[in-house]
Design an enzyme around this catalytic site. Structure first.
Site, PDB file in Angstrom:
ATOM      1  N   ASP A 123       0.851  -1.190   0.000  1.00 32.11           N
ATOM      2  CA  ASP A 123       0.000   0.000   0.000  1.00 32.11           C
ATOM      3  C   ASP A 123       0.890   1.246   0.000  1.00 32.11           C
ATOM      4  OD1 ASP A 123      -2.939   1.063   0.768  1.00 32.11           O
ATOM      5  OD2 ASP A 123      -1.449   2.232   1.873  1.00 32.11           O
ATOM      6  N   TYR A 169       2.920   9.822  -0.323  1.00 32.46           N
ATOM      7  CA  TYR A 169       4.020   9.274   0.489  1.00 32.46           C
ATOM      8  C   TYR A 169       5.377   9.534  -0.163  1.00 32.46           C
ATOM      9  CZ  TYR A 169       0.227   6.549   2.706  1.00 32.46           C
ATOM     10  OH  TYR A 169      -0.931   6.148   3.332  1.00 32.46           O
ATOM     11  N   LYS A 191      -2.740   5.903  -4.103  1.00 28.78           N
ATOM     12  CA  LYS A 191      -3.848   6.820  -3.779  1.00 28.78           C
ATOM     13  C   LYS A 191      -3.619   8.178  -4.406  1.00 28.78           C
ATOM     14  CE  LYS A 191      -3.713   4.654   0.768  1.00 28.78           C
ATOM     15  NZ  LYS A 191      -2.272   4.573   1.067  1.00 28.78           N
ATOM     16  N   HIS A 204      -7.602   9.568  -1.804  1.00 28.86           N
ATOM     17  CA  HIS A 204      -6.973   9.460  -0.478  1.00 28.86           C
ATOM     18  C   HIS A 204      -7.848  10.080   0.634  1.00 28.86           C
ATOM     19  CE1 HIS A 204      -2.678   9.111   1.368  1.00 28.86           C
ATOM     20  NE2 HIS A 204      -3.592   8.858   2.281  1.00 28.86           N
TER      21      HIS A 204
HETATM   22  N1  NAP Z   1      -5.473   6.225   3.857  1.00 22.19           N
HETATM   23  C1  NAP Z   1      -4.906   6.913   4.806  1.00 22.19           C
HETATM   24  O1  NAP Z   1      -5.244   8.106   5.038  1.00 22.19           O
HETATM   25  C2  NAP Z   1      -3.807   6.310   5.617  1.00 22.19           C
HETATM   26  C3  NAP Z   1      -3.349   6.945   6.761  1.00 22.19           C
HETATM   27  C4  NAP Z   1      -2.332   6.339   7.495  1.00 22.19           C
HETATM   28  C5  NAP Z   1      -1.838   5.102   7.097  1.00 22.19           C
HETATM   29  N2  NAP Z   1      -2.288   4.513   5.939  1.00 22.19           N
HETATM   30  C6  NAP Z   1      -1.744   3.212   5.454  1.00 22.19           C
HETATM   31  O2  NAP Z   1      -1.849   2.253   6.495  1.00 22.19           O
HETATM   32  C7  NAP Z   1      -0.549   1.717   6.762  1.00 22.19           C
HETATM   33  C8  NAP Z   1      -0.429   1.298   8.203  1.00 22.19           C
HETATM   34  O3  NAP Z   1      -0.643   2.404   9.076  1.00 22.19           O
HETATM   35  P1  NAP Z   1       0.528   3.207   9.811  1.00 22.19           P
HETATM   36  O4  NAP Z   1       1.802   2.934   9.131  1.00 22.19           O
HETATM   37  O5  NAP Z   1       0.094   4.609   9.911  1.00 22.19           O
HETATM   38  O6  NAP Z   1       0.534   2.645  11.284  1.00 22.19           O
HETATM   39  P2  NAP Z   1       0.603   1.175  11.945  1.00 22.19           P
HETATM   40  O7  NAP Z   1       0.930   0.148  10.920  1.00 22.19           O
HETATM   41  O8  NAP Z   1      -0.614   1.012  12.766  1.00 22.19           O
HETATM   42  O9  NAP Z   1       1.803   1.336  12.970  1.00 22.19           O
HETATM   43  C9  NAP Z   1       3.130   1.583  12.548  1.00 22.19           C
HETATM   44  C10 NAP Z   1       3.957   1.814  13.808  1.00 22.19           C
HETATM   45  O10 NAP Z   1       3.988   0.613  14.593  1.00 22.19           O
HETATM   46  C11 NAP Z   1       5.339   0.176  14.748  1.00 22.19           C
HETATM   47  N3  NAP Z   1       5.316  -1.308  14.632  1.00 22.19           N
HETATM   48  C12 NAP Z   1       4.965  -2.021  13.546  1.00 22.19           C
HETATM   49  N4  NAP Z   1       5.002  -3.342  13.803  1.00 22.19           N
HETATM   50  C13 NAP Z   1       5.406  -3.465  15.083  1.00 22.19           C
HETATM   51  C14 NAP Z   1       5.639  -4.577  15.933  1.00 22.19           C
HETATM   52  N5  NAP Z   1       5.468  -5.835  15.510  1.00 22.19           N
HETATM   53  N6  NAP Z   1       6.042  -4.341  17.218  1.00 22.19           N
HETATM   54  C15 NAP Z   1       6.218  -3.066  17.660  1.00 22.19           C
HETATM   55  N7  NAP Z   1       6.001  -1.974  16.914  1.00 22.19           N
HETATM   56  C16 NAP Z   1       5.598  -2.163  15.625  1.00 22.19           C
HETATM   57  C17 NAP Z   1       6.134   0.840  13.656  1.00 22.19           C
HETATM   58  O11 NAP Z   1       7.465   1.104  14.068  1.00 22.19           O
HETATM   59  P3  NAP Z   1       8.759   0.707  13.170  1.00 22.19           P
HETATM   60  O12 NAP Z   1       8.467   1.146  11.753  1.00 22.19           O
HETATM   61  O13 NAP Z   1       9.866   1.467  13.815  1.00 22.19           O
HETATM   62  O14 NAP Z   1       8.889  -0.777  13.282  1.00 22.19           O
HETATM   63  C18 NAP Z   1       5.376   2.167  13.494  1.00 22.19           C
HETATM   64  O15 NAP Z   1       5.803   3.100  14.477  1.00 22.19           O
HETATM   65  C19 NAP Z   1       0.379   2.881   6.362  1.00 22.19           C
HETATM   66  O16 NAP Z   1       1.720   2.520   6.293  1.00 22.19           O
HETATM   67  C20 NAP Z   1      -0.258   3.304   5.076  1.00 22.19           C
HETATM   68  O17 NAP Z   1       0.058   2.389   4.043  1.00 22.19           O
HETATM   69  C21 NAP Z   1      -3.275   5.102   5.208  1.00 22.19           C
END
Ligand code: NAP
Length: 278
Positions: free
Chosen positions: A44, A49, A74, A107
């Protein structure tokens, strides 16, 4: 390796993928390459980004056949006008080095921008389906009334609505509205962008099932049927986040996690009704 979800246009998407928000372009070739090596085939990304080119490079470097991957991007907020939708989609394909994208999303709805006209943006997104370079089209951060507006105007439901969902913000109104129209829910920020990882209830359940807290949270999402793509910069966490298919949570454990919901106070990201960054 992962389960699949069938979308309302008949295509399928892996239920688990890899997210790339805040994967800095300078790290993205290596990080996405590691994720592919670990086994992720659903990626994704987003125009916003600024790492589409690096995601494309990592996919190309892998030597793995295009059709093994499911790639989402997106439309960024400054590209909502029709000509910008069409032009920027070409750029997205070029950066990703793909001749076909699996899924393209609006998005953010931006109801206070562009005279509140995300319907025209949706119509332009539907045009992209016509020449075979885009397989499926969807939306992100759409509230129930935003979904109604685009469907009333075109009769076409998005295949997914990618919205913030995690134990502290279950976002049930947007989830239920999506499900009513057979729109699959993609839960962004599945770990609450890290905020849920230190929760005491999650820690207790993790001890009971002998799993990491992240795995308990991600398994909760999978059992609710949502599509997820946790992001991590670290190989061992990427591996941990894939280890979700050989255990299960009981209904009682799921209910305890459900009870962590804080409503709108649990949001980590902006409110789609007022978010207006262009
Ligand atoms: N459509 C939208 O508006 C929107 C908004 C936000 C996100 N997204 C999408 O959703 C995806 C996921 O959301 P997100 O990246 O915001 O947040 P997330 O996946 O909920 O959390 C990422 C955070 O958790 C940590 N983490 C990941 N796996 C871990 C584990 N096993 N143990 C401990 N810590 C862990 C990561 O740290 P490290 O990287 O340091 O490991 C990072 O700080 C995004 O990457 C993006 O593709 C979309």
């Amino acid at each position: 390796m992962t389960d699949s979800v069938t979308l309302n246009d008949g295509t399928t998407i892996p239920q688990l993928g890899f997210g790339t928000y805040l994967v800095d372009p300078k790290d993205a070739v290596e990080t996405v390459g590691t994720a592919i090596d670990v086994g992720y085939r659903h990626i994704d990304t987003a125009q916003g980004y600024r790492n589409e080119a690096e995601v494309g490079e990592a996919i190309a470097n892998s030597g793995i056949a295009r059709d093994e991957f499911y790639v989402t991007s997106k439309l960024t907020n400054s590209n909502h006008l029709r000509d910008d939708v069409l032009r920027s989609f070409d750029e997205t394909l070029e950066k990703l080095r793909l001749d076909r994208l699996d899924l393209f999303l609006i998005h953010w709805p931006l109801p206070t921008r562009y005279d509140g006209d995300f319907v025209s943006t949706w119509k332009a997104m539907l045009e992209l389906l016509e020449d075979g370079r885009l397989s499926s089209v969807g939306v992100s951060n759409f509230q129930p009334d935003h979904l109604e507006q685009i469907m009333d105007a075109t009769g076409v439901a998005p295949v997914v609505n990618q919205i913030e969902v995690h134990p502290y913000f279950r976002n049930e109104s947007a989830r239920i509205a999506s499900h009513e129209h057979a729109i699959a829910v993609e839960a962004w920020g599945p770990l609450g962008q890290g905020a849920v990882l230190n929760d005491e209830t999650i820690a207790e359940i993790a001890r009971d099932v002998d799993r990491a807290p992240s795995q308990v949270i991600l398994r909760w999402h999978l059992q609710r049927g949502d599509i997820i793509f946790p992001k991590s910069m670290r190989r061992e966490r990427m591996e941990e986040n894939m280890g979700l298919f050989d255990f299960g949570l009981t209904e009682e454990q799921i209910a305890r996690i459900d009870a962590l919901d804080q409503g709108a106070n649990g949001r980590q990201g902006p409110d789609p009704d007022t978010f207006d960054m262009v």
